[in-house]
Design a protein around this motif. Structure first.
Motif, PDB file in Angstrom:
ATOM      1  N   PHE A 111       0.806  -1.224   0.000  1.00 42.99           N
ATOM      2  CA  PHE A 111       0.000   0.000   0.000  1.00 42.99           C
ATOM      3  C   PHE A 111       0.842   1.278   0.000  1.00 42.99           C
ATOM      4  CE2 PHE A 111      -3.135  -3.176   1.253  1.00 42.99           C
ATOM      5  CZ  PHE A 111      -4.186  -2.834   0.414  1.00 42.99           C
ATOM      6  N   ASP A 112       2.151   1.139  -0.158  1.00 39.70           N
ATOM      7  CA  ASP A 112       3.019   2.302  -0.326  1.00 39.70           C
ATOM      8  C   ASP A 112       2.630   3.000  -1.635  1.00 39.70           C
ATOM      9  OD1 ASP A 112       4.991   4.143  -0.684  1.00 39.70           O
ATOM     10  OD2 ASP A 112       6.665   2.726  -0.574  1.00 39.70           O
ATOM     11  N   GLU A 113       2.276   4.278  -1.561  1.00 45.83           N
ATOM     12  CA  GLU A 113       1.836   5.008  -2.766  1.00 45.83           C
ATOM     13  C   GLU A 113       2.891   4.950  -3.870  1.00 45.83           C
ATOM     14  OE1 GLU A 113      -1.089   6.698  -3.971  1.00 45.83           O
ATOM     15  OE2 GLU A 113      -1.772   5.268  -2.462  1.00 45.83           O
ATOM     16  N   ALA A 114       4.154   4.852  -3.491  1.00 52.84           N
ATOM     17  CA  ALA A 114       5.238   4.813  -4.483  1.00 52.84           C
ATOM     18  C   ALA A 114       5.203   3.528  -5.308  1.00 52.84           C
ATOM     19  CB  ALA A 114       6.584   4.965  -3.789  1.00 52.84           C
ATOM     20  N   ALA A 115       4.497   2.509  -4.809  1.00 51.76           N
ATOM     21  CA  ALA A 115       4.428   1.239  -5.542  1.00 51.76           C
ATOM     22  C   ALA A 115       3.333   1.242  -6.599  1.00 51.76           C
ATOM     23  CB  ALA A 115       4.197   0.083  -4.568  1.00 51.76           C
ATOM     24  N   ARG A 116       2.455   2.249  -6.564  1.00 54.99           N
ATOM     25  CA  ARG A 116       1.302   2.257  -7.488  1.00 54.99           C
ATOM     26  C   ARG A 116       1.745   2.537  -8.921  1.00 54.99           C
ATOM     27  NH1 ARG A 116      -4.402   4.387  -5.464  1.00 54.99           N
ATOM     28  NH2 ARG A 116      -4.954   3.048  -7.193  1.00 54.99           N
ATOM     29  N   THR A 117       1.038   1.921  -9.864  1.00 49.23           N
ATOM     30  CA  THR A 117       1.367   2.113 -11.280  1.00 49.23           C
ATOM     31  C   THR A 117       0.151   2.662 -12.022  1.00 49.23           C
ATOM     32  OG1 THR A 117       0.879  -0.217 -11.687  1.00 49.23           O
ATOM     33  CG2 THR A 117       3.204   0.383 -11.324  1.00 49.23           C
ATOM     34  N   VAL A 118      -0.713   1.753 -12.471  1.00 51.03           N
ATOM     35  CA  VAL A 118      -1.832   2.133 -13.321  1.00 51.03           C
ATOM     36  C   VAL A 118      -3.117   1.570 -12.713  1.00 51.03           C
ATOM     37  CG1 VAL A 118      -2.860   1.661 -15.563  1.00 51.03           C
ATOM     38  CG2 VAL A 118      -0.454   2.249 -15.421  1.00 51.03           C
ATOM     39  N   GLY A 119      -4.159   2.395 -12.628  1.00 48.47           N
ATOM     40  CA  GLY A 119      -5.440   1.927 -12.090  1.00 48.47           C
ATOM     41  C   GLY A 119      -5.239   1.438 -10.657  1.00 48.47           C
ATOM     42  N   PRO A 120      -5.782   0.230 -10.342  1.00 50.86           N
ATOM     43  CA  PRO A 120      -5.677  -0.256  -8.966  1.00 50.86           C
ATOM     44  C   PRO A 120      -4.317  -0.911  -8.696  1.00 50.86           C
ATOM     45  CG  PRO A 120      -6.775  -1.886 -10.303  1.00 50.86           C
ATOM     46  CD  PRO A 120      -6.507  -0.703 -11.211  1.00 50.86           C
ATOM     47  N   PHE A 121      -3.506  -1.047  -9.741  1.00 49.14           N
ATOM     48  CA  PHE A 121      -2.344  -1.931  -9.639  1.00 49.14           C
ATOM     49  C   PHE A 121      -1.110  -1.272  -9.033  1.00 49.14           C
ATOM     50  CE2 PHE A 121      -4.430  -3.734 -13.621  1.00 49.14           C
ATOM     51  CZ  PHE A 121      -5.142  -4.676 -12.909  1.00 49.14           C
ATOM     52  N   THR A 122      -0.286  -2.142  -8.427  1.00 52.93           N
ATOM     53  CA  THR A 122       1.042  -1.763  -7.962  1.00 52.93           C
ATOM     54  C   THR A 122       2.044  -2.621  -8.732  1.00 52.93           C
ATOM     55  OG1 THR A 122       1.250  -3.509  -6.319  1.00 52.93           O
ATOM     56  CG2 THR A 122       0.077  -1.513  -5.637  1.00 52.93           C
ATOM     57  N   ARG A 123       3.323  -2.383  -8.470  1.00 51.21           N
ATOM     58  CA  ARG A 123       4.322  -3.222  -9.141  1.00 51.21           C
ATOM     59  C   ARG A 123       4.221  -4.679  -8.681  1.00 51.21           C
ATOM     60  NH1 ARG A 123       8.858  -3.572  -5.670  1.00 51.21           N
ATOM     61  NH2 ARG A 123       8.678  -2.144  -3.911  1.00 51.21           N
ATOM     62  N   PHE A 124       3.458  -4.968  -7.620  1.00 53.27           N
ATOM     63  CA  PHE A 124       3.293  -6.354  -7.152  1.00 53.27           C
ATOM     64  C   PHE A 124       2.147  -7.067  -7.866  1.00 53.27           C
ATOM     65  CE2 PHE A 124       4.974  -3.952  -3.495  1.00 53.27           C
ATOM     66  CZ  PHE A 124       6.185  -4.622  -3.332  1.00 53.27           C
ATOM     67  N   ASP A 125       1.399  -6.346  -8.680  1.00 54.51           N
ATOM     68  CA  ASP A 125       0.218  -6.941  -9.328  1.00 54.51           C
ATOM     69  C   ASP A 125       0.483  -7.418 -10.743  1.00 54.51           C
ATOM     70  OD1 ASP A 125      -2.066  -6.476  -7.365  1.00 54.51           O
ATOM     71  OD2 ASP A 125      -1.193  -4.482  -7.488  1.00 54.51           O
ATOM     72  N   GLU A 126       1.722  -7.323 -11.207  1.00 51.53           N
ATOM     73  CA  GLU A 126       2.065  -7.716 -12.569  1.00 51.53           C
ATOM     74  C   GLU A 126       2.741  -9.083 -12.583  1.00 51.53           C
ATOM     75  OE1 GLU A 126       4.506  -4.952 -14.778  1.00 51.53           O
ATOM     76  OE2 GLU A 126       3.924  -3.356 -13.428  1.00 51.53           O
ATOM     77  N   TYR A 127       2.743  -9.714 -13.756  1.00 49.50           N
ATOM     78  CA  TYR A 127       3.450 -10.993 -13.902  1.00 49.50           C
ATOM     79  C   TYR A 127       4.941 -10.808 -13.690  1.00 49.50           C
ATOM     80  CZ  TYR A 127       4.080  -9.277 -18.767  1.00 49.50           C
ATOM     81  OH  TYR A 127       4.356  -8.542 -19.888  1.00 49.50           O
ATOM     82  N   ALA A 128       5.575 -11.906 -13.244  1.00 45.62           N
ATOM     83  CA  ALA A 128       7.037 -11.925 -13.146  1.00 45.62           C
ATOM     84  C   ALA A 128       7.613 -11.992 -14.555  1.00 45.62           C
ATOM     85  CB  ALA A 128       7.467 -13.132 -12.331  1.00 45.62           C
ATOM     86  N   SER A 129       8.860 -11.648 -14.706  1.00 43.70           N
ATOM     87  CA  SER A 129       9.488 -11.712 -16.025  1.00 43.70           C
ATOM     88  C   SER A 129      10.630 -12.721 -15.981  1.00 43.70           C
ATOM     89  CB  SER A 129      10.015 -10.324 -16.405  1.00 43.70           C
ATOM     90  OG  SER A 129      10.468 -10.345 -17.729  1.00 43.70           O
ATOM     91  N   ALA A 130      10.576 -13.680 -16.908  1.00 44.69           N
ATOM     92  CA  ALA A 130      11.541 -14.786 -16.879  1.00 44.69           C
ATOM     93  C   ALA A 130      11.988 -15.139 -18.293  1.00 44.69           C
ATOM     94  CB  ALA A 130      10.895 -16.003 -16.225  1.00 44.69           C
ATOM     95  N   ASP A 131      13.023 -15.953 -18.386  1.00 44.50           N
ATOM     96  CA  ASP A 131      13.390 -16.567 -19.659  1.00 44.50           C
ATOM     97  C   ASP A 131      12.889 -17.997 -19.598  1.00 44.50           C
ATOM     98  OD1 ASP A 131      14.621 -14.207 -20.210  1.00 44.50           O
ATOM     99  OD2 ASP A 131      16.666 -14.960 -20.007  1.00 44.50           O
ATOM    100  N   LEU A 132      11.988 -18.342 -20.486  1.00 44.88           N
ATOM    101  CA  LEU A 132      11.414 -19.681 -20.397  1.00 44.88           C
ATOM    102  C   LEU A 132      11.058 -20.221 -21.783  1.00 44.88           C
ATOM    103  CD1 LEU A 132       8.157 -19.089 -20.851  1.00 44.88           C
ATOM    104  CD2 LEU A 132       8.282 -18.393 -18.471  1.00 44.88           C
ATOM    105  N   SER A 133      10.966 -21.519 -21.856  1.00 43.31           N
ATOM    106  CA  SER A 133      10.488 -22.172 -23.077  1.00 43.31           C
ATOM    107  C   SER A 133       9.692 -23.398 -22.676  1.00 43.31           C
ATOM    108  CB  SER A 133      11.651 -22.579 -23.985  1.00 43.31           C
ATOM    109  OG  SER A 133      11.138 -23.170 -25.163  1.00 43.31           O
ATOM    110  N   CYS A 134       8.482 -23.496 -23.198  1.00 47.42           N
ATOM    111  CA  CYS A 134       7.564 -24.582 -22.833  1.00 47.42           C
ATOM    112  C   CYS A 134       7.113 -25.294 -24.108  1.00 47.42           C
ATOM    113  CB  CYS A 134       6.312 -24.045 -22.161  1.00 47.42           C
ATOM    114  SG  CYS A 134       6.631 -23.089 -20.687  1.00 47.42           S
ATOM    115  N   ALA A 135       6.930 -26.600 -24.021  1.00 44.43           N
ATOM    116  CA  ALA A 135       6.420 -27.354 -25.164  1.00 44.43           C
ATOM    117  C   ALA A 135       5.377 -28.363 -24.707  1.00 44.43           C
ATOM    118  CB  ALA A 135       7.552 -28.071 -25.882  1.00 44.43           C
ATOM    119  N   VAL A 136       4.410 -28.601 -25.577  1.00 43.05           N
ATOM    120  CA  VAL A 136       3.333 -29.570 -25.310  1.00 43.05           C
ATOM    121  C   VAL A 136       3.237 -30.462 -26.545  1.00 43.05           C
ATOM    122  CG1 VAL A 136       0.828 -29.811 -25.013  1.00 43.05           C
ATOM    123  CG2 VAL A 136       2.049 -27.985 -23.804  1.00 43.05           C
ATOM    124  N   LEU A 137       3.250 -31.764 -26.343  1.00 37.82           N
ATOM    125  CA  LEU A 137       3.095 -32.685 -27.471  1.00 37.82           C
ATOM    126  C   LEU A 137       1.674 -33.246 -27.465  1.00 37.82           C
ATOM    127  CD1 LEU A 137       4.670 -34.023 -29.853  1.00 37.82           C
ATOM    128  CD2 LEU A 137       4.991 -36.002 -28.334  1.00 37.82           C
TER     129      LEU A 137
END
Lengths: 389, 148
Positions: free
Chosen positions: A195-221
């Motif tokens: 709830f730190d105002e500095a964490a707020r971004t857009v609309g109701p969201f803070t930097r904690f409300d976004e997806y993590a960013s990773a390097d990944l590769s997934c496959a389904v057969l």
């Protein structure tokens, strides 16, 4: 009649973004892992379905690297998160039609590159320009803007959806993630941080409300039933669909210009998959739902009838969404904690749950729902554990 | 979804999506009124515009004034000046933060929402369903103001 199953899933080891690994090599690793998991010789792969926006490897290069004897179908699917289950839908159609018997679906994402792509126009995505042409002058900032606008419309109708619910939502998924060694975010967020105002971004969201960013590769057969080395581990694909919904737009970010709410591409997809599967939402034991924000997957829980409209805040507050809860959702912690996979990793998690092989295993699930986001085009599937298990 | 307001100009669908956008921006600046696209044949209204009418598939489309009043369909406030990898704030708006994107349904045109901008103190009392007044600035930005 031939039935289609998910015979194998595989991935390159997931790491935070900036791993420096080559994306093409990661895609090959994931593809081979899915074949190995299925007990299917990679030479037998005869179909490849990939995302247009996934530039990690071409279908031609992948086919050549696998040494596939005879690939009969190369398919590219557009869009981002909306297509997560569309790949499986198309692979299934190829198998059911007899056109192919072992179709590899894949998604590779380097976190840093993807985030750059999010805010630049691209000749492969010409209608991205409709976002620039018609939204930018009102201050549009990217995908968060879109999901924040959906939140506002929802919260105006159901005031129980407030920032306290999003805070609890973020921590619930981190609690699920704590049971998954692959997750990147397992620690609980403190009230002060969130709830730190500095964490707020857009609309109701803070930097904690976004997806993590990773390097990944997934496959389904996806294969014809019985092709794999272990039919008891084959997961049945009982329903799949794609939908552009009641008010199709030329680019997904234009969704806030639609007046169709509460109808959405996902409410259309929900009706289609339940009808094809011949079951109702009460029979879904576990759901893996697209979660680019802490609100996105909550809205999908309602769109797919897993609770009554307006009731999802209650499911968050009484912790029903944990793997041990009454309605488990994203037991692996989702893309919020594992890194953005455009929702494709949700297909892998649903498969692992139905095989009883997940890190944060739910109790004996029979049916799993997998869904892409509530913007068009979207896609969804219902999967079922093997009757031989 | 249909309306019978007068046309301001024919839509140049032959110029393609980019050509339509160029025409839209020019007309917005010269007319200084919010615009929507309307099918000349069946009167269906759209925004953003399309390359043909998706109801009757006519290519006879026109730009039409959307009126200066509307209802708030939904909105999004930008709270930070920080540019992050997942959000890109238009540079010309950086010194206006917090600002709000407001998606406005023109009062007598059903099924359409126009993206607009709201700045200043009025943002703190904004709610879905509020009535707003629309004003097109010289730069073509459509500003929304709370009524009353």
């Amino acid at each position: 009649m031939t039935r289609a199953v998910i015979a194998g899933v595989g991935e390159a080891a997931l790491t935070p973004q900036g791993s420096g690994r080559a994306a093409d090599r990661m895609a090959v690793e994931a593809a081979l892992a899915a074949c190995r998991d299925a007990g299917v010789d990679p030479h037998r792969v005869d179909g490849v379905v990939k995302y247009t926006y996934d530039g990690s490897i071409s279908t031609m290069m992948l086919g050549a690297t696998l040494g596939a004897h005879d690939i009969r179908a190369f398919v590219e699917v557009p869009s981002g998160g909306g297509s997560s289950v569309a790949l499986v839908d198309i692979a299934r159609a190829l198998v059911l039609s007899g056109r192919a018997e072992a179709v590899l679906c894949l998604r590779t994402l380097l976190g840093e590159e993807w985030l750059k792509q999010m805010t630049m126009s691209d000749p492969v995505r010409p209608y991205y320009l409709d976002g620039v042409n018609y939204l930018r002058s009102s201050g549009w900032t990217g995908y968060l803007h879109l999901f924040a606008s959906l939140y506002t419309e929802y919260a105006a109708r159901y005031p129980s959806m407030d920032r306290e619910v999003l805070f609890a939502s973020a921590n619930l998924m981190r609690e699920n993630a704590a049971h998954n060694p692959e997750s990147l975010f397992k620690d609980q967020i403190s009230r002060e941080e969130y709830f730190d105002e500095a964490a707020r971004t857009v609309g109701p969201f803070t930097r904690f409300d976004e997806y993590a960013s990773a390097d990944l590769s997934c496959a389904v057969l996806v294969t014809a039933e019985g092709l794999s080395g272990d039919p008891a581990r084959e997961v049945q694909i009982v329903a799949t669909t794609q939908s552009h919904g009641p008010d199709p737009k030329t680019w997904f970010d234009l969704r806030p210009t639609s007046t169709s709410y509460p109808e959405s591409p996902s409410s259309w997809a929900a009706r289609a998959v339940y009808e094809e599967a011949g079951i109702g939402p009460q029979q879904i034991d576990v759901a893996t739902l697209y979660d680019c924000t802490t609100f996105t997957y909550l809205d999908l829980i309602e769109a797919f009838g897993l609770c009554e409209p307006g009731d999802v805040a209650g499911l968050v507050q009484d912790r029903s969404l944990l793997a041990t809860g009454a309605m488990p959702v994203n037991p692996h912690g989702g893309d919020l904690t594992c890194g953005y996979s455009a929702g494709f990793r949700h297909v892998l998690e649903a498969t692992r749950q139905l095989r009883g092989e997940a890190h944060n295993q739910t109790k004996d699930p029979e049916y799993a729902l997998v869904s892409a986001p509530q913007i068009g085009p979207t896609s969804a599937a219902i999967l079922k554990r093997s009757a031989r298990r | 979804m249909t309306t019978n307001r007068a046309a301001l100009a024919a839509c140049d669908v032959g110029a393609g999506a980019e050509g339509l956008a160029v025409q839209y921006r020019a007309l917005l600046r010269s007319q200084r009124v919010p615009l929507v696209q309307r099918c000349t044949d069946c009167a269906a209204a759209y925004f953003p515009p399309l390359l043909n009418c998706r109801t009757c598939h006519s290519d006879e489309l026109c730009w039409m004034a959307a009126g200066s009043r509307g209802k708030v369909g939904t909105f999004v406030t930008v709270h930070t000046r920080d540019q992050t990898p997942s959000m890109s704030i238009p540079k010309w708006l950086l010194d206006q933060v917090p600002y709000t994107s407001v998606y406005v349904e023109p009062l007598d045109i059903e099924g359409v929402r126009i993206p607009t901008l709201m700045v200043g103190d009025q943002q703190s009392s904004l709610a879905v369903g509020d009535e707003v007044e629309l004003e097109v600035h010289v730069d073509g930005a459509i500003h929304a103001h709370l009524r009353g």
